[in-house]
Scaffold this active site. Sequence first.
Site, PDB file in Angstrom:
ATOM      1  N   HIS A 142     -12.272   7.339   1.714  1.00  0.00           N
ATOM      2  CA  HIS A 142     -13.092   7.606   2.889  1.00  0.00           C
ATOM      3  C   HIS A 142     -14.517   8.012   2.546  1.00  0.00           C
ATOM      4  O   HIS A 142     -15.382   8.006   3.425  1.00  0.00           O
ATOM      5  CB  HIS A 142     -12.442   8.708   3.746  1.00  0.00           C
ATOM      6  CG  HIS A 142     -11.353   8.195   4.628  1.00  0.00           C
ATOM      7  ND1 HIS A 142     -10.254   7.542   4.128  1.00  0.00           N
ATOM      8  CD2 HIS A 142     -11.191   8.227   5.978  1.00  0.00           C
ATOM      9  CE1 HIS A 142      -9.456   7.201   5.127  1.00  0.00           C
ATOM     10  NE2 HIS A 142      -9.992   7.599   6.260  1.00  0.00           N
ATOM     11  N   SER A 148     -14.063   1.632   3.129  1.00  0.00           N
ATOM     12  CA  SER A 148     -13.222   0.526   2.677  1.00  0.00           C
ATOM     13  C   SER A 148     -14.081  -0.619   2.151  1.00  0.00           C
ATOM     14  O   SER A 148     -15.191  -0.873   2.640  1.00  0.00           O
ATOM     15  CB  SER A 148     -12.353   0.017   3.835  1.00  0.00           C
ATOM     16  OG  SER A 148     -11.482   1.026   4.297  1.00  0.00           O
ATOM     17  N   LYS A 187      -3.691  -4.113  14.125  1.00  0.00           N
ATOM     18  CA  LYS A 187      -3.455  -5.076  13.048  1.00  0.00           C
ATOM     19  C   LYS A 187      -2.426  -4.560  12.055  1.00  0.00           C
ATOM     20  O   LYS A 187      -1.533  -5.299  11.617  1.00  0.00           O
ATOM     21  CB  LYS A 187      -4.774  -5.390  12.340  1.00  0.00           C
ATOM     22  CG  LYS A 187      -4.759  -6.651  11.495  1.00  0.00           C
ATOM     23  CD  LYS A 187      -6.164  -7.037  11.080  1.00  0.00           C
ATOM     24  CE  LYS A 187      -6.166  -8.405  10.405  1.00  0.00           C
ATOM     25  NZ  LYS A 187      -7.539  -8.851  10.096  1.00  0.00           N
ATOM     26  N   ASP A 188      -2.540  -3.281  11.707  1.00  0.00           N
ATOM     27  CA  ASP A 188      -1.542  -2.686  10.818  1.00  0.00           C
ATOM     28  C   ASP A 188      -0.176  -2.624  11.481  1.00  0.00           C
ATOM     29  O   ASP A 188       0.855  -2.759  10.814  1.00  0.00           O
ATOM     30  CB  ASP A 188      -1.977  -1.279  10.400  1.00  0.00           C
ATOM     31  CG  ASP A 188      -3.115  -1.296   9.396  1.00  0.00           C
ATOM     32  OD1 ASP A 188      -3.291  -2.325   8.719  1.00  0.00           O
ATOM     33  OD2 ASP A 188      -3.843  -0.287   9.302  1.00  0.00           O
ATOM     34  N   GLU A 215      15.311  -2.741 -13.705  1.00  0.00           N
ATOM     35  CA  GLU A 215      15.072  -3.247 -12.363  1.00  0.00           C
ATOM     36  C   GLU A 215      13.979  -4.315 -12.401  1.00  0.00           C
ATOM     37  O   GLU A 215      13.135  -4.339 -13.307  1.00  0.00           O
ATOM     38  CB  GLU A 215      14.645  -2.100 -11.443  1.00  0.00           C
ATOM     39  CG  GLU A 215      15.790  -1.182 -11.033  1.00  0.00           C
ATOM     40  CD  GLU A 215      16.636  -1.776  -9.927  1.00  0.00           C
ATOM     41  OE1 GLU A 215      17.277  -2.823 -10.168  1.00  0.00           O
ATOM     42  OE2 GLU A 215      16.670  -1.206  -8.848  1.00  0.00           O
TER      43      GLU A 215
END
Length: 431
Positions: free
Chosen positions: A219, A223, A247-248, A291
Site C-alpha cells: 500500500h 499496486s 472482480k475479486d 507432495e
Amino acid sequence: MSFPWANEYKPQHPVMQWVDERLPLPRFVYNAIGGGYPVPRNLNYFWNFGVLSGVALMIQIITGIILAMHYYASIDGAFNSVEHIMRDVNGGWFIRYAHMNGASFFFIVVYIHIFRGLFYGSYKAPREMVWLLGVVIFLLMMATGFMGYVLPWGQMSYWGAQVITGFFSAIPVVGEPLRQWLLGGYAPDQATLNRFFSLHYLLPFVILGTIILHVWALHIPGSSNPTGVSVKAESDTVPFHPYYTAKDGFGLGLFLLAFVAVTFFSPNMLGHPDNYIPANPLSTPAHIVPEWYYLPFYAILKAFTVDFGIPFTGIVIIPAKLMGVLAMFGSILLLFFLPWLDTSPVRSGHYRPLFRKFFLFGLIPSVLALGYCGMMPAEQPYVMISQIAAAYYFAHFLIILPIVSRIEKTLPLPNSITEAVTGKPLETAAA
C-alpha cells in the site's frame, strides 16, 4: 498509497465517530480496501490471486484449528486419530479433505501469483520489499506444508520426513547435529511428531502476520499494473471498492467452485495412496516422493549425481548430495536477489519481447519439466532432463536475465495507464 484524489473516511454515525476517534479501525479498513485506496484501472484477473491466497490461508487456519481439536500427536495414535476424524467426527471427513486439498490450492494460487510477479516485473523498484516479504511467505509455506504432511504418520509421511531431513546431514560439520536437533533424535519419532505438530500449528499465524506486512508494504507504493507504467493522474485509477471487490468476488467464486469440486468428487487426486498405510520404519516404499508442490525442487536435488573433485586423484571437494542440497535451497534463495539481477528500466513483459520469449519458452517449460521429473524415479532419461532443466533455471536468473536487461530493445511504453486503456492521451481522457 496516498494520492490527493483519494477519498477520506468520514464517519457519519455518532457511534462510528466515537469508535474512529479512539480506535481508527474503520478508517484503516476503508483506506485498505475501500474508496480510500485508488487502484490502477487496468488490472487483469492475474491480480486476483493475491486475494485468493489470503482466502486459501484462512481456509487452512480455520480447518486446521478444528482438526487440532481431534488430532492426537503420538506415533501410536496419530494415524488412528486421522481415521477417527474421517469416520467418527461429524463432518470430519469434509474438514480433513478441505484442509488437505486447501494446501494444494494455496500453493496453486501462490505459484500463479509468483509467476505473475515475474512476468510483470512486480519485484522492481519501488516494490522490492513487497517481493522480499512474498519470498519469505513462500519459504514459511514450504516449511508449514512439509511439517503438516508428516502429521498423519502414514508411510509417505514417515519416509518423506526421513528423506527430507536427511538433506541436512550433507552439510559439513553442522549438518548431522542440525538434523538431530530438528528431529529430536536420530530418526523420525515421538519427539519429531511433537515438534512438527506444534510448529505446523504456529507457522500459519506467522504467515498471516507476514502477509499483513506484505499488504502494508504494497500500500505504500501502490499496486503494479500490466503496463508497468506508474500512476500519474486520477483518471489512471479507480477505487478498490466496488470495482475490484466485484472482480475479486468473481475470481473467488471460480476458485471456490474448483476447490469444492476437488474436495467432494476427487479428494485424493493430489495425495499419495501410500499415506493411507500406517508408518512402518522397517518397510521402505518403492518410490519416495514429496507432495506435488515440492517436486521441482526435489528434481533439482536429484539432478546432481557426480561428486565434484580433483580429476584422477579421487579427492572429493563437494559431494553430489551437498551440491544437490545447496542447489535446491539456492533455487529459492536467488529469488531474494531478483530485483537487482534484472536491471531493465521496463517492468512489464508485454513491452520486453526478448524477455517474454525466454520467460514463456524457457523458464516455464523448465519448471514444468522439473516438476514432472521430480515425481519420476531417479533414472534415465529423467535425471538428464532434470539436469538440463535445472541448468536452465539457474541460467535464466543468473545469466540470461542480467544480459537481456542490458541488450534488449524494448517496445514503446504508453504515456499513461489511461492511454493504454482508452487509446487516448491522458489530457484528452481527463477532459
